[in-house]
Design a protein around this motif. Structure first.
Motif, PDB file in Angstrom:
ATOM      1  N   LEU A 111      -6.919  11.344  10.122  1.00  0.00           N
ATOM      2  CA  LEU A 111      -5.500  11.084  10.378  1.00  0.00           C
ATOM      3  C   LEU A 111      -5.323  10.291  11.677  1.00  0.00           C
ATOM      4  O   LEU A 111      -4.452   9.411  11.760  1.00  0.00           O
ATOM      5  CB  LEU A 111      -4.722  12.395  10.446  1.00  0.00           C
ATOM      6  N   GLU A 112      -6.130  10.586  12.667  1.00  0.00           N
ATOM      7  CA  GLU A 112      -6.070   9.822  13.908  1.00  0.00           C
ATOM      8  C   GLU A 112      -6.488   8.372  13.665  1.00  0.00           C
ATOM      9  O   GLU A 112      -5.885   7.440  14.224  1.00  0.00           O
ATOM     10  CB  GLU A 112      -6.979  10.462  14.957  1.00  0.00           C
ATOM     11  N   TYR A 113      -7.514   8.180  12.831  1.00  0.00           N
ATOM     12  CA  TYR A 113      -7.942   6.817  12.495  1.00  0.00           C
ATOM     13  C   TYR A 113      -6.806   6.065  11.804  1.00  0.00           C
ATOM     14  O   TYR A 113      -6.516   4.914  12.149  1.00  0.00           O
ATOM     15  CB  TYR A 113      -9.180   6.856  11.592  1.00  0.00           C
ATOM     16  N   PHE A 114      -6.176   6.699  10.826  1.00  0.00           N
ATOM     17  CA  PHE A 114      -5.066   6.049  10.122  1.00  0.00           C
ATOM     18  C   PHE A 114      -3.949   5.699  11.098  1.00  0.00           C
ATOM     19  O   PHE A 114      -3.384   4.599  11.045  1.00  0.00           O
ATOM     20  CB  PHE A 114      -4.526   6.956   9.018  1.00  0.00           C
ATOM     21  N   ASP A 115      -3.629   6.608  12.002  1.00  0.00           N
ATOM     22  CA  ASP A 115      -2.548   6.373  12.954  1.00  0.00           C
ATOM     23  C   ASP A 115      -2.872   5.192  13.870  1.00  0.00           C
ATOM     24  O   ASP A 115      -1.995   4.372  14.170  1.00  0.00           O
ATOM     25  CB  ASP A 115      -2.323   7.643  13.779  1.00  0.00           C
ATOM     26  N   GLY A 130       1.493   8.555   6.599  1.00  0.00           N
ATOM     27  CA  GLY A 130       0.566   9.381   7.362  1.00  0.00           C
ATOM     28  C   GLY A 130       0.528  10.825   6.932  1.00  0.00           C
ATOM     29  O   GLY A 130      -0.009  11.678   7.645  1.00  0.00           O
ATOM     30  N   GLU A 131       1.098  11.120   5.760  1.00  0.00           N
ATOM     31  CA  GLU A 131       1.070  12.486   5.240  1.00  0.00           C
ATOM     32  C   GLU A 131      -0.100  12.637   4.280  1.00  0.00           C
ATOM     33  O   GLU A 131      -0.368  11.756   3.467  1.00  0.00           O
ATOM     34  CB  GLU A 131       2.382  12.800   4.536  1.00  0.00           C
ATOM     35  N   LEU A 132      -0.774  13.760   4.369  1.00  0.00           N
ATOM     36  CA  LEU A 132      -1.949  13.987   3.528  1.00  0.00           C
ATOM     37  C   LEU A 132      -1.556  14.193   2.069  1.00  0.00           C
ATOM     38  O   LEU A 132      -0.713  15.037   1.751  1.00  0.00           O
ATOM     39  CB  LEU A 132      -2.725  15.206   4.015  1.00  0.00           C
ATOM     40  N   LEU A 133      -2.171  13.405   1.191  1.00  0.00           N
ATOM     41  CA  LEU A 133      -2.016  13.605  -0.247  1.00  0.00           C
ATOM     42  C   LEU A 133      -2.917  14.742  -0.718  1.00  0.00           C
ATOM     43  O   LEU A 133      -2.650  15.367  -1.747  1.00  0.00           O
ATOM     44  CB  LEU A 133      -2.377  12.321  -0.993  1.00  0.00           C
ATOM     45  N   GLY A 134      -3.962  14.988   0.026  1.00  0.00           N
ATOM     46  CA  GLY A 134      -4.900  16.051  -0.322  1.00  0.00           C
ATOM     47  C   GLY A 134      -6.281  15.731   0.194  1.00  0.00           C
ATOM     48  O   GLY A 134      -6.548  14.627   0.695  1.00  0.00           O
ATOM     49  N   VAL A 135      -7.172  16.703   0.095  1.00  0.00           N
ATOM     50  CA  VAL A 135      -8.557  16.565   0.546  1.00  0.00           C
ATOM     51  C   VAL A 135      -9.459  17.158  -0.521  1.00  0.00           C
ATOM     52  O   VAL A 135      -9.149  18.193  -1.116  1.00  0.00           O
ATOM     53  CB  VAL A 135      -8.788  17.300   1.885  1.00  0.00           C
ATOM     54  N   HIS A 144      -4.890   2.639  13.192  1.00  0.00           N
ATOM     55  CA  HIS A 144      -5.110   1.388  12.453  1.00  0.00           C
ATOM     56  C   HIS A 144      -4.076   1.190  11.346  1.00  0.00           C
ATOM     57  O   HIS A 144      -4.312   0.455  10.392  1.00  0.00           O
ATOM     58  CB  HIS A 144      -6.519   1.370  11.860  1.00  0.00           C
ATOM     59  N   ARG A 145      -2.938   1.834  11.483  1.00  0.00           N
ATOM     60  CA  ARG A 145      -1.930   1.822  10.428  1.00  0.00           C
ATOM     61  C   ARG A 145      -1.548   0.407   9.993  1.00  0.00           C
ATOM     62  O   ARG A 145      -1.527   0.087   8.805  1.00  0.00           O
ATOM     63  CB  ARG A 145      -0.685   2.572  10.896  1.00  0.00           C
ATOM     64  N   ASP A 146      -1.229  -0.465  10.938  1.00  0.00           N
ATOM     65  CA  ASP A 146      -0.753  -1.802  10.582  1.00  0.00           C
ATOM     66  C   ASP A 146      -1.790  -2.575   9.776  1.00  0.00           C
ATOM     67  O   ASP A 146      -1.455  -3.219   8.774  1.00  0.00           O
ATOM     68  CB  ASP A 146      -0.382  -2.582  11.851  1.00  0.00           C
ATOM     69  N   ALA A 147      -3.032  -2.522  10.218  1.00  0.00           N
ATOM     70  CA  ALA A 147      -4.082  -3.235   9.502  1.00  0.00           C
ATOM     71  C   ALA A 147      -4.320  -2.640   8.122  1.00  0.00           C
ATOM     72  O   ALA A 147      -4.505  -3.358   7.138  1.00  0.00           O
ATOM     73  CB  ALA A 147      -5.378  -3.224  10.311  1.00  0.00           C
ATOM     74  N   LEU A 148      -4.309  -1.325   8.036  1.00  0.00           N
ATOM     75  CA  LEU A 148      -4.578  -0.665   6.759  1.00  0.00           C
ATOM     76  C   LEU A 148      -3.478  -0.904   5.740  1.00  0.00           C
ATOM     77  O   LEU A 148      -3.735  -0.971   4.535  1.00  0.00           O
ATOM     78  CB  LEU A 148      -4.751   0.848   6.983  1.00  0.00           C
ATOM     79  N   LEU A 149      -2.242  -1.026   6.203  1.00  0.00           N
ATOM     80  CA  LEU A 149      -1.124  -1.228   5.286  1.00  0.00           C
ATOM     81  C   LEU A 149      -0.865  -2.695   4.984  1.00  0.00           C
ATOM     82  O   LEU A 149       0.027  -3.029   4.199  1.00  0.00           O
ATOM     83  CB  LEU A 149       0.154  -0.589   5.852  1.00  0.00           C
ATOM     84  N   VAL A 171       0.837  -1.197   0.000  1.00  0.00           N
ATOM     85  CA  VAL A 171       0.000   0.000   0.000  1.00  0.00           C
ATOM     86  C   VAL A 171       0.872   1.247   0.000  1.00  0.00           C
ATOM     87  O   VAL A 171       1.739   1.415   0.850  1.00  0.00           O
ATOM     88  CB  VAL A 171      -0.936   0.016   1.218  1.00  0.00           C
ATOM     89  N   MET A 172       0.643   2.103  -0.985  1.00  0.00           N
ATOM     90  CA  MET A 172       1.368   3.364  -1.083  1.00  0.00           C
ATOM     91  C   MET A 172       0.543   4.528  -0.539  1.00  0.00           C
ATOM     92  O   MET A 172       1.082   5.515  -0.067  1.00  0.00           O
ATOM     93  CB  MET A 172       1.746   3.647  -2.536  1.00  0.00           C
ATOM     94  N   GLY A 173      -0.755   4.410  -0.654  1.00  0.00           N
ATOM     95  CA  GLY A 173      -1.637   5.472  -0.187  1.00  0.00           C
ATOM     96  C   GLY A 173      -3.076   4.993  -0.137  1.00  0.00           C
ATOM     97  O   GLY A 173      -3.433   3.985  -0.765  1.00  0.00           O
ATOM     98  N   ILE A 174      -3.873   5.673   0.632  1.00  0.00           N
ATOM     99  CA  ILE A 174      -5.286   5.327   0.800  1.00  0.00           C
ATOM    100  C   ILE A 174      -6.115   6.601   0.665  1.00  0.00           C
ATOM    101  O   ILE A 174      -5.739   7.654   1.192  1.00  0.00           O
ATOM    102  CB  ILE A 174      -5.557   4.705   2.185  1.00  0.00           C
TER     103      ILE A 174
END
Length: 228
Positions: free
Chosen positions: A193-197, A119-124, A199-204, A92-95
């Motif tokens: 961003l808090e959600y990603f942080d 964990g860096e924003l690609l954009g919104v 659940h990072r391992d599962a998401l990646l 996974v490179m990005g979500i």
């Protein structure tokens, strides 16, 4: 006045029922076709926005086809789609997350939020909203550059206590005459961003886990700062 007999009355009733049924069927058919076109158009718009948010990643898959649904209070809803950009090794490179800001001025604001594996924003981007034209609709990328200010941000940039609009002591601009709308968007992006942080391992991982949790509505602030 012609005499009405039961037979004529029955025929008239049957004709009226037939016309009513045909009319109802036609309305239902038109509505079904319209809803299908609206859903298809919305998906095409989202496809373009997903491509926009992942455009800087050298991914090898089709993110629109690589999707799961997520449910969590930090994302603001249940069964929200998320799209994954992966490299040739399937890493996974990005979500791109779907997220909902429930506390917009005129209701919920639906967002697409791109986050890279660090964990860096690609954009919104805003996918739908009902904010006030000429005020709250400045959250749209087509209306102003405000939404582009999230790109490159992360939970540590700015620090957590500054993830707010300037009116609340944060670093993000609000709009003249409209504070509620940008406040809602900033809050939703931070929570994503808090959600990603969390659940990072599962998401990646190769098979992201969808772990639903109860979604508690976020109360809209009581203020008169934004008016149509």
């Amino acid at each position: 006045m012609p005499e009405l007999n039961p037979r004529n009355i029955l025929i008239a009733m049957l004709l009226l029922a037939g016309f009513a049924g045909a009319g109802a069927g036609l309305v239902a058919l038109v509505q079904e076709g319209t809803e299908a076109r609206i859903a298809e158009n919305r998906m095409q718009v989202n496809r373009n926005r997903i491509a926009d948010l992942t455009g800087d990643l050298a991914y090898a898959n089709d993110p629109v086809q690589d999707t799961v649904t997520l449910s969590h209070e930090l994302l603001g809803g249940h069964d929200l789609p998320a799209w994954f950009a992966r490299d040739r090794d399937h890493a996974v490179m990005g979500i791109v997350f779907s997220a909902v800001a429930p506390d917009g001025y005129s209701g919920s604001i639906h967002l697409l939020i791109g986050v890279d594996r660090d964990g860096e924003l690609l954009g919104v981007r805003v996918s739908s909203h009902r904010e006030t034209p000429g005020l709250g609709d400045a959250i749209e990328a087509e209306r102003s550059d405000w939404i582009h200010g999230f790109a490159g941000r992360s939970l540590g940039d700015p620090p957590p206590d500054q993830w707010a609009v300037r009116h609340d002591g944060g670093v993000f601009d609000q709009f003249t005459g409209a504070t509620i709308t940008p406040r809602a968007v900033v809050g939703a992006v931070r929570r994503t961003l808090e959600y990603f942080d969390q659940h990072r391992d599962a998401l990646l991982s190769d098979t992201p886990e969808d772990e639903p949790s109860p979604v508690e509505p976020v109360a809209a602030p009581h203020t008169d700062e934004e008016r149509p």
